[in-house]
Design a protein around this motif. Sequence first.
Motif, PDB file in Angstrom:
ATOM      1  N   ARG A  13       0.839  -1.204   0.000  1.00  0.00           N
ATOM      2  CA  ARG A  13       0.000   0.000   0.000  1.00  0.00           C
ATOM      3  C   ARG A  13       0.874   1.255   0.000  1.00  0.00           C
ATOM      4  O   ARG A  13       0.512   2.270  -0.564  1.00  0.00           O
ATOM      5  CB  ARG A  13      -0.932  -0.018   1.208  1.00  0.00           C
ATOM      6  N   ASP A  14       2.040   1.161   0.656  1.00  0.00           N
ATOM      7  CA  ASP A  14       3.002   2.261   0.689  1.00  0.00           C
ATOM      8  C   ASP A  14       4.365   1.697   0.282  1.00  0.00           C
ATOM      9  O   ASP A  14       5.159   1.278   1.133  1.00  0.00           O
ATOM     10  CB  ASP A  14       3.062   2.875   2.087  1.00  0.00           C
ATOM     11  N   PRO A  15       4.641   1.635  -1.025  1.00  0.00           N
ATOM     12  CA  PRO A  15       5.874   1.004  -1.506  1.00  0.00           C
ATOM     13  C   PRO A  15       7.152   1.612  -0.943  1.00  0.00           C
ATOM     14  O   PRO A  15       8.085   0.874  -0.602  1.00  0.00           O
ATOM     15  CB  PRO A  15       5.807   1.196  -3.024  1.00  0.00           C
ATOM     16  N   GLU A  16       7.187   2.926  -0.835  1.00  0.00           N
ATOM     17  CA  GLU A  16       8.401   3.576  -0.348  1.00  0.00           C
ATOM     18  C   GLU A  16       8.693   3.184   1.103  1.00  0.00           C
ATOM     19  O   GLU A  16       9.822   2.851   1.455  1.00  0.00           O
ATOM     20  CB  GLU A  16       8.301   5.097  -0.487  1.00  0.00           C
ATOM     21  N   ALA A  17       7.685   3.223   1.949  1.00  0.00           N
ATOM     22  CA  ALA A  17       7.872   2.876   3.366  1.00  0.00           C
ATOM     23  C   ALA A  17       8.233   1.397   3.525  1.00  0.00           C
ATOM     24  O   ALA A  17       9.096   1.047   4.335  1.00  0.00           O
ATOM     25  CB  ALA A  17       6.620   3.205   4.169  1.00  0.00           C
ATOM     26  N   PRO A  33      13.860   5.268  -7.909  1.00  0.00           N
ATOM     27  CA  PRO A  33      12.662   4.712  -8.547  1.00  0.00           C
ATOM     28  C   PRO A  33      12.912   4.356 -10.007  1.00  0.00           C
ATOM     29  O   PRO A  33      13.679   5.015 -10.702  1.00  0.00           O
ATOM     30  CB  PRO A  33      11.639   5.846  -8.451  1.00  0.00           C
ATOM     31  N   VAL A  34      12.265   3.290 -10.431  1.00  0.00           N
ATOM     32  CA  VAL A  34      12.269   2.880 -11.832  1.00  0.00           C
ATOM     33  C   VAL A  34      10.800   2.846 -12.249  1.00  0.00           C
ATOM     34  O   VAL A  34      10.046   2.003 -11.781  1.00  0.00           O
ATOM     35  CB  VAL A  34      12.919   1.492 -12.021  1.00  0.00           C
ATOM     36  N   ALA A  35      10.413   3.815 -13.079  1.00  0.00           N
ATOM     37  CA  ALA A  35       8.994   3.994 -13.422  1.00  0.00           C
ATOM     38  C   ALA A  35       8.226   4.158 -12.108  1.00  0.00           C
ATOM     39  O   ALA A  35       8.553   5.019 -11.309  1.00  0.00           O
ATOM     40  CB  ALA A  35       8.486   2.857 -14.287  1.00  0.00           C
ATOM     41  N   HIS A  36       7.240   3.307 -11.852  1.00  0.00           N
ATOM     42  CA  HIS A  36       6.445   3.422 -10.621  1.00  0.00           C
ATOM     43  C   HIS A  36       6.900   2.436  -9.547  1.00  0.00           C
ATOM     44  O   HIS A  36       6.242   2.270  -8.526  1.00  0.00           O
ATOM     45  CB  HIS A  36       4.951   3.232 -10.921  1.00  0.00           C
ATOM     46  N   PHE A  37       8.055   1.796  -9.739  1.00  0.00           N
ATOM     47  CA  PHE A  37       8.573   0.819  -8.785  1.00  0.00           C
ATOM     48  C   PHE A  37       9.573   1.462  -7.833  1.00  0.00           C
ATOM     49  O   PHE A  37      10.322   2.355  -8.210  1.00  0.00           O
ATOM     50  CB  PHE A  37       9.276  -0.333  -9.514  1.00  0.00           C
ATOM     51  N   THR A  38       9.605   0.948  -6.597  1.00  0.00           N
ATOM     52  CA  THR A  38      10.617   1.318  -5.616  1.00  0.00           C
ATOM     53  C   THR A  38      11.452   0.065  -5.384  1.00  0.00           C
ATOM     54  O   THR A  38      11.032  -0.845  -4.677  1.00  0.00           O
ATOM     55  CB  THR A  38       9.974   1.788  -4.304  1.00  0.00           C
ATOM     56  N   PRO A  39      12.635  -0.010  -5.999  1.00  0.00           N
ATOM     57  CA  PRO A  39      13.421  -1.244  -5.924  1.00  0.00           C
ATOM     58  C   PRO A  39      14.412  -1.300  -4.761  1.00  0.00           C
ATOM     59  O   PRO A  39      14.960  -0.279  -4.339  1.00  0.00           O
ATOM     60  CB  PRO A  39      14.171  -1.265  -7.254  1.00  0.00           C
ATOM     61  N   GLU A  45      22.031  -9.325  -7.337  1.00  0.00           N
ATOM     62  CA  GLU A  45      21.439  -8.490  -8.385  1.00  0.00           C
ATOM     63  C   GLU A  45      19.949  -8.736  -8.622  1.00  0.00           C
ATOM     64  O   GLU A  45      19.380  -8.194  -9.565  1.00  0.00           O
ATOM     65  CB  GLU A  45      22.205  -8.605  -9.711  1.00  0.00           C
ATOM     66  N   VAL A  46      19.308  -9.549  -7.805  1.00  0.00           N
ATOM     67  CA  VAL A  46      17.851  -9.702  -7.883  1.00  0.00           C
ATOM     68  C   VAL A  46      17.242  -8.484  -7.206  1.00  0.00           C
ATOM     69  O   VAL A  46      17.670  -8.084  -6.120  1.00  0.00           O
ATOM     70  CB  VAL A  46      17.384 -10.993  -7.179  1.00  0.00           C
ATOM     71  N   SER A  47      16.252  -7.882  -7.851  1.00  0.00           N
ATOM     72  CA  SER A  47      15.619  -6.726  -7.223  1.00  0.00           C
ATOM     73  C   SER A  47      14.208  -7.064  -6.774  1.00  0.00           C
ATOM     74  O   SER A  47      13.494  -7.835  -7.415  1.00  0.00           O
ATOM     75  CB  SER A  47      15.618  -5.510  -8.159  1.00  0.00           C
ATOM     76  N   LEU A  48      13.857  -6.498  -5.631  1.00  0.00           N
ATOM     77  CA  LEU A  48      12.490  -6.543  -5.136  1.00  0.00           C
ATOM     78  C   LEU A  48      11.892  -5.212  -5.544  1.00  0.00           C
ATOM     79  O   LEU A  48      12.320  -4.162  -5.070  1.00  0.00           O
ATOM     80  CB  LEU A  48      12.473  -6.695  -3.617  1.00  0.00           C
ATOM     81  N   ASP A  49      10.949  -5.246  -6.460  1.00  0.00           N
ATOM     82  CA  ASP A  49      10.359  -4.029  -7.002  1.00  0.00           C
ATOM     83  C   ASP A  49       9.021  -3.779  -6.309  1.00  0.00           C
ATOM     84  O   ASP A  49       8.005  -4.402  -6.654  1.00  0.00           O
ATOM     85  CB  ASP A  49      10.177  -4.143  -8.516  1.00  0.00           C
ATOM     86  N   TYR A  50       9.037  -2.906  -5.325  1.00  0.00           N
ATOM     87  CA  TYR A  50       7.819  -2.586  -4.583  1.00  0.00           C
ATOM     88  C   TYR A  50       6.900  -1.768  -5.478  1.00  0.00           C
ATOM     89  O   TYR A  50       7.325  -0.808  -6.116  1.00  0.00           O
ATOM     90  CB  TYR A  50       8.161  -1.806  -3.313  1.00  0.00           C
ATOM     91  N   ASP A  51       5.633  -2.167  -5.511  1.00  0.00           N
ATOM     92  CA  ASP A  51       4.643  -1.507  -6.357  1.00  0.00           C
ATOM     93  C   ASP A  51       3.362  -1.307  -5.551  1.00  0.00           C
ATOM     94  O   ASP A  51       3.034  -2.115  -4.679  1.00  0.00           O
ATOM     95  CB  ASP A  51       4.363  -2.357  -7.594  1.00  0.00           C
ATOM     96  N   ARG A  52       2.652  -0.247  -5.864  1.00  0.00           N
ATOM     97  CA  ARG A  52       1.441   0.119  -5.130  1.00  0.00           C
ATOM     98  C   ARG A  52       0.262  -0.780  -5.530  1.00  0.00           C
ATOM     99  O   ARG A  52      -0.083  -0.889  -6.693  1.00  0.00           O
ATOM    100  CB  ARG A  52       1.092   1.579  -5.383  1.00  0.00           C
TER     101      ARG A  52
END
Length: 128
Positions: A13-17, A33-39, A45-52
Amino acid sequence: MPVELNHTIVPARDPEASARFLADILGLSVDPPVAHFTPVTLANEVSLDYDRFDDFAPNHYAFLLGEREFDAALARLRRGGITHYGDPACREAGQVYRSGRTEGRRGTYFHDPEGHLMEILTPGRARP
């Protein structure tokens, strides 16, 4: 080329937090940020891309840490007053498990602010 995991989407719900919470526990940084993702990018090198997302089912994410990194992450959990558990059902509060299958392996579980079940564990050594 062998098959490798490149990234996974972590609903929040709050990707940044949520990204900041995990990065702080693991001693990592939140990437730009990459587009709307907070990685959050891991050492492999695996990324967790947090998304709303407004609605989602919690998931389980497990992170393999060296002994020193595990101790540091566990200390950050404790300092932050974050309850951790010795079992995935979250009944053994304040505990660290030791694996019976892998000699020397330690681990613990905790919830992130979104309800995802996070696990940190050490590699240990395979039993002969």
